[in-house]
Scaffold this active site. Structure first.
Site: not given
Length: 532
Positions: A212, A368
């Site tokens: 990622a 988040d």
């Protein structure tokens, strides 16, 4: 450095006077002063760079003296000097690209004041939406090109429908999953510099291709010499050099368009965005928070957080156990397509439960919760990742324990006790311009109504609002905020609203049948000392 001279920095209202003149057709120079005003404001972003320039000059003189004296460390000093000089062209190029984009955005909004006067009223809203979308695309494209801290700022802004027009939120949403990877050689260099060993000594295996890529760092899969699989998060090199410049540009940008944004406590909001970006650069703090959350969430059924590998964590690297799993929304989408509503309901129930646990029990929460930070493990557990942005409810002498304050707001919202809500919000630091609590009550109603209604439905399951219903609520809130703005917002509430806004979006999209009362009541019925 203070010299006792009078501060000659132009006040904000003076700095933008030329722009107002331009917009009101009082300009006599074709708008030249308006453009110069924008560029003059942008000079403030060079303040840090100017001091670095003075340091560079002093470093040059030091190097020259070493050359003259034939000092033995002359070569080292000259290498450091060359490295510093080499960074300047990139900094100036970055300032030019980003600054010019923000200049065009700011100028287009200032010109809107003149242009809108010549657009029929029936077409004015559509024309403004077109302008919003055009400027949002400018910002988005520059964020993708610049990467790093500026991309992170774009990602944060994409989660703030309370701050930016919807066209901006829609255009910036694509930034959540887009970041170009750093080269493997750069990643290797960071790892070997931070731990002082060759990569082969640190890891038995290390995948060169990242799993990622994010704005601040990227994650690689690796294997330790003891056979454990790990995830290695490596910070992008050079971010510290540009972070303050990017944040200064953000402040100038929001200042320039503030008249077009909903009236609110902009300094606190900008301060929280800045804090979030800086916090995500602090991998030492993130490692500590990840370790705490790994321990604290172990008691929440069906929820996990990875455990850090302390020996392979540093200021720019965080290594943690590798948890095999798939992206949260991918699993939800597949389950819904297959008609497996039980899996959708179970996973979203766990997500709601773990956030109630964090906010109401721990007094700290991962702030988040976008889909990239949520996994479903192979055995069906919900996995929370990335604690670089973690909010903490502390104690302060004015409002006492803030976690207890929010706890009581939620309790009062469930039973519709407006007086207690208003009192608690005031104690937490919310202030409206008039002092009347009506705007605060409207915001708390919008944030908590769906959870209250869902709790009252009990075993019948929640019914989540549609997009049209949310849009109508947003319009009512904007009107209320315009009539009586919230002048002061607590910083921790900004992150809290962001989290529950993200959760509401997931619930609205998937429409799970949740028994919210069963999830919420154990927290609301907990002894007072657990919330104090």
């Amino acid at each position: 450095m203070a010299h006792g001279n009078k501060d000659l920095t132009p006040r904000t209202e003076d700095r933008w006077q030329a722009l107002h003149d331009f917009a009101d057709e009082r300009s006599t120079d074709g708008g030249l002063r308006a453009w110069m005003a924008i560029l003059d404001a942008s000079i403030t972003t060079l303040e840090k760079a100017a001091w670095q320039g003075r340091a560079l000059a002093e470093q040059t003189r030091t190097a020259w003296r070493l050359v003259e004296s034939g000092a033995s460390d002359m070569a080292t000093e000259c290498q450091q000097l060359a490295a510093e000089v080499g960074r300047w062209p990139a900094r100036l190029k970055r300032l030019g690209i980003t600054g010019w984009m923000l200049t065009k955005v700011a100028a287009s909004y200032r010109f809107w004041g003149t242009r809108s006067a010549f657009i029929p009223m029936a077409q004015r809203d559509a024309a403004l939406q077109t302008l919003h979308r055009k400027n949002a695309r400018r910002f988005r494209d520059t964020s993708l090109k610049q990467g790093g801290a500026f991309l992170k700022i774009g990602q944060l802004l994409s989660t703030r429908p309370d701050l930016l027009p919807q066209a901006w939120v829609d255009e910036l949403a694509v930034l959540q999953d887009q970041a170009a990877p750093e080269s493997f050689e750069q990643v290797r260099a960071v790892l070997e510099a931070d731990f002082g060993k060759p990569l082969a000594e640190l890891f038995a295996e290390f995948d060169a291709e990242p799993l990622a890529c994010a704005s601040i760092g990227q994650v690689h899969r690796a294997r330790l010499h003891d056979g454990r699989d790990v995830a290695v998060k490596v910070q992008r090199p050079g971010l510290a050099d540009i972070i303050e410049m990017d944040l200064a540009l953000l402040r100038i940008f929001l200042d320039s368009v503030s008249s077009l944004l909903p009236p609110t406590d902009m300094p606190t909001i900008v301060g929280e965005i800045e804090r979030s970006v800086r916090d995500e650069l602090d991998y030492i703090s993130e490692t500590r928070m990840t370790r705490i959350m790994h321990h604290e969430l172990a008691c929440v059924p069906g929820v996990r957080a990875p455990e850090p590998v302390q020996a392979l964590c540093s200021a720019r690297v965080m290594t943690s156990e590798f948890i095999h799993g798939r992206k949260f929304t991918t699993v939800l989408d597949e389950a819904r397509a297959a008609g497996d509503s039980a899996t959708v309901d179970r996973l979203l129930y766990r997500l709601l439960d773990v956030y109630f646990h964090q906010v109401l029990r721990l007094g700290m929460f991962q702030a988040d919760p976008h889909p990239g930070n949520l996994l479903v493990s192979e055995d069906g557990d919900l996995v929370l990742l990335d604690f670089g942005c973690t909010a903490l409810f502390g104690h302060d002498p004015v409002s006492g324990n803030r976690r207890a304050g929010y706890f009581r707001v939620l309790q009062a919202a469930i039973i519709g006790d407006s007086d207690t809500i208003a009192t608690q919000l005031a104690a937490l630091g919310f202030v409206t311009r008039s002092g009347n609590p009506a705007t605060l009550l409207a915001f708390s109603e919008a944030l908590l109504k769906q959870f209250r209604d869902a709790a009252l439905r009990g075993a019948d399951g929640a019914e989540w609002p549609s997009a049209e219903m949310l849009a109508a609520t947003a319009r009512e809130l904007l009107q209320q905020a315009s009539d009586d703005p919230v002048d002061t917002l607590p910083a921790d509430f900004i992150l809290l609203a962001r989290v529950f806004g993200s959760l509401s979006g997931l619930f609205m999209h998937y429409q799970p049948r949740l028994d919210v009362a069963r999830c919420l009541l154990p927290y609301l019925m907990a002894p007072e000392e657990q919330a104090a």
